[in-house]
Design an enzyme around this catalytic site. Structure first.
Site, mmCIF file in Angstrom:
data_model
loop_
_atom_site.group_PDB
_atom_site.id
_atom_site.type_symbol
_atom_site.label_atom_id
_atom_site.label_comp_id
_atom_site.label_asym_id
_atom_site.label_seq_id
_atom_site.Cartn_x
_atom_site.Cartn_y
_atom_site.Cartn_z
ATOM 1 N N LEU A 155 77.284 31.058 48.244
ATOM 2 C CA LEU A 155 75.910 31.518 48.146
ATOM 3 C C LEU A 155 75.825 32.861 48.862
ATOM 4 O O LEU A 155 76.556 33.099 49.828
ATOM 5 C CB LEU A 155 74.954 30.525 48.819
ATOM 6 C CG LEU A 155 74.892 29.105 48.257
ATOM 7 C CD1 LEU A 155 73.954 28.251 49.099
ATOM 8 C CD2 LEU A 155 74.456 29.108 46.803
ATOM 9 N N ASP A 156 74.932 33.728 48.408
ATOM 10 C CA ASP A 156 74.717 34.977 49.123
ATOM 11 C C ASP A 156 74.359 34.667 50.574
ATOM 12 O O ASP A 156 73.765 33.623 50.868
ATOM 13 C CB ASP A 156 73.592 35.777 48.481
ATOM 14 C CG ASP A 156 73.944 36.273 47.086
ATOM 15 O OD1 ASP A 156 75.144 36.382 46.793
ATOM 16 O OD2 ASP A 156 73.013 36.532 46.301
ATOM 17 N N LYS A 157 74.685 35.583 51.462
ATOM 18 C CA LYS A 157 74.430 35.382 52.886
ATOM 19 C C LYS A 157 72.989 34.977 53.152
ATOM 20 O O LYS A 157 72.721 34.070 53.944
ATOM 21 C CB LYS A 157 74.766 36.667 53.655
ATOM 22 C CG LYS A 157 74.524 36.576 55.151
ATOM 23 C CD LYS A 157 74.918 37.866 55.849
ATOM 24 C CE LYS A 157 74.665 37.779 57.347
ATOM 25 N NZ LYS A 157 75.073 39.026 58.050
ATOM 26 N N ARG A 265 69.024 36.496 40.913
ATOM 27 C CA ARG A 265 68.289 37.666 41.399
ATOM 28 C C ARG A 265 68.185 38.731 40.308
ATOM 29 O O ARG A 265 67.122 39.333 40.093
ATOM 30 C CB ARG A 265 68.967 38.215 42.651
ATOM 31 C CG ARG A 265 68.975 37.220 43.808
ATOM 32 C CD ARG A 265 69.964 37.593 44.889
ATOM 33 N NE ARG A 265 69.594 38.843 45.562
ATOM 34 C CZ ARG A 265 70.375 39.467 46.435
ATOM 35 N NH1 ARG A 265 71.592 38.985 46.706
ATOM 36 N NH2 ARG A 265 69.971 40.571 47.025
#
Length: 341
Positions: A155-157, A265
């Site tokens: 997952l993105d940070k 996103r």
């Protein structure tokens, strides 16, 4: 312009980082932006790297720390202090973990926002890998490589939510196969600016590196890789400001059928409904009441949460499904949005 390298033994300046390599270059002062001038003078450093070093206070002119990468380059001797390289092998760190499931083969956690999945430039410590190394010890699968043991997806940070990591090589291979064939249930909750239209649909595009900004992903007409996201608007917030306009914000459930970098996103932004708080794809400013809601909630990242992860256990064959509630910052934002008229 002149440039050369000196070691700590050759010359010491109180502003240098201990153990750092120090580079020096003399600029004439008529060479445009500081970061560009230094990148031209020191081709071994990328412009992005120089911008980071300036932000970290590692660049000085005649002893004065420079802080504005976009400022005009001025004449004088510039010293760049390069910190020692980070360890190639991550170290265990005793970090809190919310464990949803664990056996001898895999571990499922609810990753908080702000924690990177694995070490990378700018996030060398404090990652999920560091936490897993402390929690799982030597049992963590090594197939992911030295820097990414156990990691089969990420997952993105600044995206929170459910992640699975492999503790055995057999589980790692099995999970990788499931992700490769998209035999994984993955649903995310996003809070968006405006509302995607129609309220339910499928976004199927090609996604690849943006041709205008290589740090971003984008929907492409040619090239890239196929990306498929199903979405459902679960509720809207804030009446439209004028006839024919969309509500101010929405809660959107997204189901992934592929797993491209920044997929949700990029896809929601392409529908005119970027995720609130997204610094990369949230082009345009939300309505003032929504901005006030973001500030009141203390949201400091994209409002995106991996709420559901379901798969068949790659070793035991047991069906597993995990669902988590929104973290506190997104719950606070949703509550604030509910008050909009």
């Amino acid at each position: 312009m002149l440039c050369f390298s000196v070691s700590e033994d050759d010359f010491h300046d109180d502003g240098d980082v201990p153990g750092a390599e120090v580079l020096e270059t003399t600029l004439r002062g008529d060479e445009g932006r500081l970061d560009r001038a230094l990148a031209l003078a020191l081709p071994q450093l990328s412009r992005a790297r120089i911008q980071t070093l300036i932000a970290d206070g590692a660049v000085r002119r005649e002893g004065v720390v420079l802080t504005d990468a976009s400022g005009k380059a001025r004449s004088g001797t510039h010293r760049i202090s390069l910190p020692p390289p980070a360890r190639a092998t991550p170290l265990p760190e005793d970090l809190p973990l919310t464990v949803l499931f664990e056996d001898d083969h895999l571990i499922v956690v609810d990753k908080p926002a702000g924690m990177a999945a694995h070490p990378a430039p700018g996030s060398e410590t404090g990652t999920l890998v560091n936490a897993l190394l402390a929690h799982c010890g030597a049992s963590l699968s090594g197939i992911g490589g030295v820097a990414r043991p156990g990691i089969v997806h990420r997952l993105d940070k600044d995206t929170s939510g459910v992640m699975v990591a492999a503790k055995s090589d057999r589980a790692h291979a099995g999970l990788s196969a499931l992700f490769s064939t998209h035999d994984i249930e993955r649903s995310y909750v996003a809070l968006t600016r405006s509302v995607p239209d129609p309220a339910r649909g499928r976004i199927q595009t090609l996604i690849g590196r943006s041709t205008s900004d290589r740090k971003k992903m984008a929907v492409l007409r040619v090239g890239g890789r196929e990306a498929i996201t199903d979405y459902l608007v679960q509720r809207t917030f804030g009446a439209p400001r004028k006839a024919g306009a969309a509500p101010m914000a929405a809660r959107v459930l997204c189901t992934l059928h592929t797993g491209r970098t920044h997929q949700i996103r990029v896809h929601l932004a392409s529908k005119g409904a970027p995720i609130l708080g997204d610094p990369t794809y949230g082009s345009g400013s939300p309505a003032a009441p929504v901005r006030d809601a973001i500030a009141a909630a203390g949201l400091a990242r994209q409002a995106l949460h991996a709420a559901v992860l379901g798969f068949v256990h790659p070793v035991t064959g047991e069906p597993l499904r995990f669902e988590t509630v929104l973290p506190a910052d997104m719950r606070a934002l949703e509550a604030a949005l509910e008050t909009l008229e």
